[in-house]
Design an enzyme around this catalytic site. Structure first.
Site, PDB file in Angstrom:
ATOM      1  N   CYS A   1       0.722  -0.991   0.060  1.00  0.00           N
ATOM      2  CA  CYS A   1       0.240   0.245   0.006  1.00  0.00           C
ATOM      3  C   CYS A   1       1.051   0.817  -0.049  1.00  0.00           C
ATOM      4  O   CYS A   1       1.437   1.745   1.376  1.00  0.00           O
ATOM      5  CB  CYS A   1      -1.173   0.235   1.093  1.00  0.00           C
ATOM      6  SG  CYS A   1      -2.033   1.603   1.266  1.00  0.00           S
TER       7      CYS A   1
ATOM      8  N   GLU B   1      -3.055  -0.420  -6.126  1.00  0.00           N
ATOM      9  CA  GLU B   1      -2.383  -1.032  -6.487  1.00  0.00           C
ATOM     10  C   GLU B   1      -1.994  -0.952  -7.665  1.00  0.00           C
ATOM     11  O   GLU B   1      -3.369  -0.787  -8.893  1.00  0.00           O
ATOM     12  CB  GLU B   1      -2.771  -2.382  -6.016  1.00  0.00           C
ATOM     13  CG  GLU B   1      -1.513  -3.123  -5.755  1.00  0.00           C
ATOM     14  CD  GLU B   1      -0.265  -2.995  -4.825  1.00  0.00           C
ATOM     15  OE1 GLU B   1       0.690  -2.266  -5.640  1.00  0.00           O
ATOM     16  OE2 GLU B   1      -0.601  -2.777  -3.935  1.00  0.00           O
TER      17      GLU B   1
END
Length: 336
Positions: A2, A129
């Site tokens: 992340c 992502e």
């Protein structure tokens, strides 16, 4: 992993979105720590070292407070341990924006704050992502499935939040005091786990997401919930959705609605979209599609391709998605 998030709500709306029931059953909105609303700047593209909203137990700041009471703070993304002895925190040599759950009890960087009860919840609209495919990286925006509301944010009561559901990620924080004196620096790391089946087609790691207020309560209440029991909350979840977005988000300096706007991949097939993501794409497509050679960027007619960064009073693109009427422009409010 992340390494990039979006957090576009104004400080007051972040507080409303984090409302909870205390031990007496009263609905409460956590207050911001004094001075921290000025440190937090809403953005569609937040990267490590930026200040972001974090939820934690009030007892960390007020020793006489109940550990179940909550407070909001703006903390630096990328944990600086309390024992760091350099004068400049930017000289920290290790990347600490993420902390793997499988080594959290072993590494000194994270073991110390973990066993001190320094648990927090990192808040965001969603995170980005990148999926590697055929030598290229396609970004995806990942968030909780949203429930559309009949109300506009301006019409909501303090305790009646019907806007977007914020993503609630488990984290650890620490407090570093400059050796030469000065204001203490609060910073955090996001705990990561193996990806769930939903996420695995994009990346093999994902944030440890706390799904529901009971999980949030147990993670934050270090006075009542032991470290061992709290760690049982750290696991992959399936209750997330996603859609592909423009590569404009690749550059962390870009901060516009285009970062989270859904795109349709026309040349290369990406992961299958969830039902929630398909509905969002349909809603956006009914607005004002703009075609490109390799992909189509779908945006609202009120948002230019490079829309302005979010203001501390703005609702953002996700809020428009939460409106009840699909494909209909948001009604203008009468001037008083």
């Amino acid at each position: 992993m992340c390494g990039r998030t979006a957090c576009t709500l104004a400080p007051d709306d972040v507080s409303k979105a984090c409302s909870y029931q205390d031990k007496q059953g009263r609905q409460k909105c956590p207050k911001w720590r004094d001075g921290d609303t000025d440190k937090y700047q809403p953005s569609y593209n937040k990267s490590p070292q930026s200040n972001n909203p974090v939820l934690l137990s009030l007892k960390h700041f007020q020793k006489d407070a109940d550990s179940s009471e909550r407070v909001l703070a703006a903390m630096r993304w990328g944990l600086i341990p309390s024992w760091f002895n350099e004068l400049d925190p930017s000289k920290m040599q290790y990347k600490t924006n993420n902390c793997r759950s499988d080594t959290i009890t072993e590494k000194a960087l994270y073991k110390a704050p973990l066993f001190k009860g320094r648990r927090c919840v990192v808040l965001a609209d969603g995170f980005y992502e990148w999926k590697r495919q055929d030598g290229e990286k396609q970004p995806y925006y990942i968030y909780f499935p949203q429930i559309k509301s009949e109300k506009f944010p301006e019409e909501q009561d303090m305790m009646d939040w019907n806007g977007q559901r914020l993503l609630t990620m488990a984290g650890l924080f620490d407090c570093w005091e400059p050796p030469s004196g000065g204001e203490p620096l609060y910073s955090y790391t996001v705990i990561t786990v193996d990806s769930s089946k939903t996420m695995n087609c994009i990346h093999d790691r994902m944030p440890a997401i706390l799904d529901g207020d009971e999980a949030i309560r147990k993670w934050l209440d270090f006075g009542e919930v032991s470290t061992q029991d709290a760690l049982k909350l750290i696991h992959p979840i399936e209750n997330i959705t996603y859609h592909p977005v423009s590569t404009v988000v690749n550059n962390s300096r870009n901060n516009s609605t285009e970062c989270i706007a859904a795109v349709i991949l026309t040349q290369k097939k990406g992961p299958a979209l969830s039902a929630s993501s398909k509905k969002m794409l349909e809603w956006l497509q009914n607005k004002s599609p703009k075609k490109e050679e390799s992909r189509s960027i779908i945006q609202s007619p009120k948002l230019s391709q490079f829309g302005a960064p979010p203001k501390k009073t703005s609702a953002g693109l996700m809020q428009q998605w939460l409106k009840k009427e699909d494909g209909e422009p948001s009604p203008k409010r009468a001037k008083k």
